[in-house]
Design an enzyme around this catalytic site. Structure first.
Site, PDB file in Angstrom:
ATOM      1  N   ASP A 134      -4.311  -0.032 -11.496  1.00 48.52           N
ATOM      2  CA  ASP A 134      -3.626   0.057 -10.218  1.00 48.52           C
ATOM      3  C   ASP A 134      -4.603   0.682  -9.206  1.00 48.52           C
ATOM      4  O   ASP A 134      -5.723   0.200  -9.073  1.00 48.52           O
ATOM      5  CB  ASP A 134      -2.330   0.862 -10.365  1.00 48.52           C
ATOM      6  CG  ASP A 134      -1.416   0.742  -9.161  1.00 48.52           C
ATOM      7  OD1 ASP A 134      -0.656  -0.234  -9.072  1.00 48.52           O
ATOM      8  OD2 ASP A 134      -1.480   1.627  -8.283  1.00 48.52           O
ATOM      9  N   TYR A 189      -2.181   3.480   1.054  1.00 43.95           N
ATOM     10  CA  TYR A 189      -1.672   2.301   1.756  1.00 43.95           C
ATOM     11  C   TYR A 189      -1.782   2.470   3.258  1.00 43.95           C
ATOM     12  O   TYR A 189      -2.248   1.569   3.954  1.00 43.95           O
ATOM     13  CB  TYR A 189      -0.221   2.038   1.318  1.00 43.95           C
ATOM     14  CG  TYR A 189      -0.153   1.778  -0.160  1.00 43.95           C
ATOM     15  CD1 TYR A 189      -0.475   0.528  -0.683  1.00 43.95           C
ATOM     16  CD2 TYR A 189       0.182   2.788  -1.053  1.00 43.95           C
ATOM     17  CE1 TYR A 189      -0.466   0.289  -2.043  1.00 43.95           C
ATOM     18  CE2 TYR A 189       0.204   2.559  -2.419  1.00 43.95           C
ATOM     19  CZ  TYR A 189      -0.124   1.307  -2.906  1.00 43.95           C
ATOM     20  OH  TYR A 189      -0.120   1.077  -4.254  1.00 43.95           O
ATOM     21  N   HIS A 247       2.723  -3.215 -16.231  1.00 47.26           N
ATOM     22  CA  HIS A 247       1.560  -2.951 -15.379  1.00 47.26           C
ATOM     23  C   HIS A 247       0.899  -1.623 -15.763  1.00 47.26           C
ATOM     24  O   HIS A 247      -0.329  -1.521 -15.774  1.00 47.26           O
ATOM     25  CB  HIS A 247       2.046  -2.932 -13.927  1.00 47.26           C
ATOM     26  CG  HIS A 247       1.013  -2.601 -12.904  1.00 47.26           C
ATOM     27  ND1 HIS A 247      -0.089  -3.395 -12.661  1.00 47.26           N
ATOM     28  CD2 HIS A 247       0.923  -1.562 -12.032  1.00 47.26           C
ATOM     29  CE1 HIS A 247      -0.816  -2.862 -11.685  1.00 47.26           C
ATOM     30  NE2 HIS A 247      -0.227  -1.748 -11.298  1.00 47.26           N
TER      31      HIS A 247
END
Length: 377
Positions: free
Chosen positions: A179, A307, A355
């Site tokens: 990630d 982000y 994930h």
């Protein structure tokens, strides 16, 4: 510059636990919206049951004690207070390895993996594949202080890890991440190529984009089409959401534990590629430990910085300074990954799952890490 490394223990105040329980008791539950299953988001019945377990079944003090079973420390680097685990192996030739967690995760991502890495002998593995493990908390996540200003990116986190490993006395080490960690781990090698033995990422290298279509084979186009159809590619666009208004959404996550739990459950559900229900893939106590760490440290908002510090979404590129290995090559395309990486390890049939594979299949991940790093030790 203060380079002191200080021991750290988690000790959440009882008043904070009481406050969490009080807020859970006073939840104002919405009506279920029309639609089946997860089509409108986390089902109300599902979340009510999970919140009730968080309130009355989950034992934070027990999990706090388990987390405190790992040696934890704090140190100041680049003006930031950095929290990290440092678990040394008893094996004399163990290779140091720094693990970088992803979003929305914490150092808890690796708690079931660490023992397999530091003591493979106890888990039926080869002691020659042992590691000394360092798990820093990314700034703004958990017990690491939030960035004090803008300008942070994966490269700056990587430089912080390089200084941490230097401070711990490690001259040569490996770096791993999934990630967000898949962006940080290659940057560690860029920052200190003479000290990094190899880079290992969970996946994401060589993922095709629209601009690659003209040169792709029919088989590669089919892989691209499959990728575009996956739930984890088509759920809530947290990249866009957190770039646009992280402060706005942080009010709900910071004030309401159920809002925070719903957000986390939504993302962990979307990140589940196993084909099995989330509760069968990620142990709910482990999920709630992760959520609790965010709640007690009030870092739902500050963890969004990767982000809002970005200008858009791009897959990790990697680096060519040192060899690279991955846990899962597909749906990435090795030919594309090799444009930016010296690929040494590209398995195509490792067991798939969530994930966050370290939470789902720690033993398989540990075995593959040992396989790759045996090639570069």
């Amino acid at each position: 510059m203060n380079t002191e490394i200080r021991p750290f223990r988690i000790d959440i105040a009882q008043a904070d636990l009481d406050d969490l329980n009080d807020r859970l008791d006073r939840t104002r539950w919405p009506r279920p919206l029309p639609g089946e299953g997860w089509t409108r988001g986390v089902p109300v019945t599902y979340l009510r049951e999970l919140a009730a377990y968080w309130r009355d079944g989950y034992d934070w003090r027990g999990h706090e004690a388990r987390l405190n079973g790992f040696p934890q420390f704090m140190t100041e680097i680049d003006g930031q207070e950095i929290h990290f685990l440092h678990v040394r192996s008893a094996e004399p030739d163990a290779l140091p390895l720094v693990l970088t967690h992803g979003w929305p995760n914490t150092f808890a991502e690796f708690t079931r993996l660490i023992g397999h890495l530091t003591d493979p002998r106890a888990h039926g593995g080869d002691p020659a594949g042992a590691f000394h493990v360092v798990v820093p908390s990314v700034p703004g996540f958990g017990f690491s202080a939030p960035p004090r200003g803008t300008g942070w990116n994966a490269a700056r986190v990587a430089r912080t890890w390089v200084e941490l490993m230097r401070r711990l006395g490690y001259e040569r080490y490996g770096t791993q991440g999934g990630d967000f960690g898949a962006y940080v781990a290659p940057e560690v090698a860029r920052a200190a190529p003479d000290h990094v033995a190899g880079v290992y990422v969970i996946g994401g290298l060589g993922f095709p984009t629209e601009k690659d279509l003209p040169e792709m084979t029919e088989e590669e186009r089919a892989a691209f089409a499959w990728l575009q159809g996956q739930d984890w590619m088509n759920g809530v666009d947290h990249h866009a959401l957190l770039r646009a208004a992280p402060q706005t959404f942080a009010y709900g996550w910071h004030d309401s534990p159920v809002a925070a739990l719903a957000w986390m459950t939504q993302k962990f559900h979307e990140f589940n590629a196993s084909g099995r229900p989330l509760e069968e893939v990620i142990d709910r106590d482990l999920l709630l430990t992760n959520v609790s760490l965010y709640w007690f440290t009030a870092t739902f908002g500050s963890s969004a910085w990767p982000y809002y510090e970005s200008i858009g979404f791009d897959w990790p590129e990697g680096q060519t300074a040192v060899p690279t290995g991955v846990y899962s090559g597909p749906p990435g395309i090795r030919r594309l990954a090799e444009r930016h990486n010296a690929i040494l390890h590209w398995p195509e049939n490792n067991p798939s799952g969530h994930h966050f594979i370290a939470m789902d299949q720690p033993a398989n991940l540990a075995t593959d890490l040992q396989t790759f790093f045996a090639k570069v030790r």
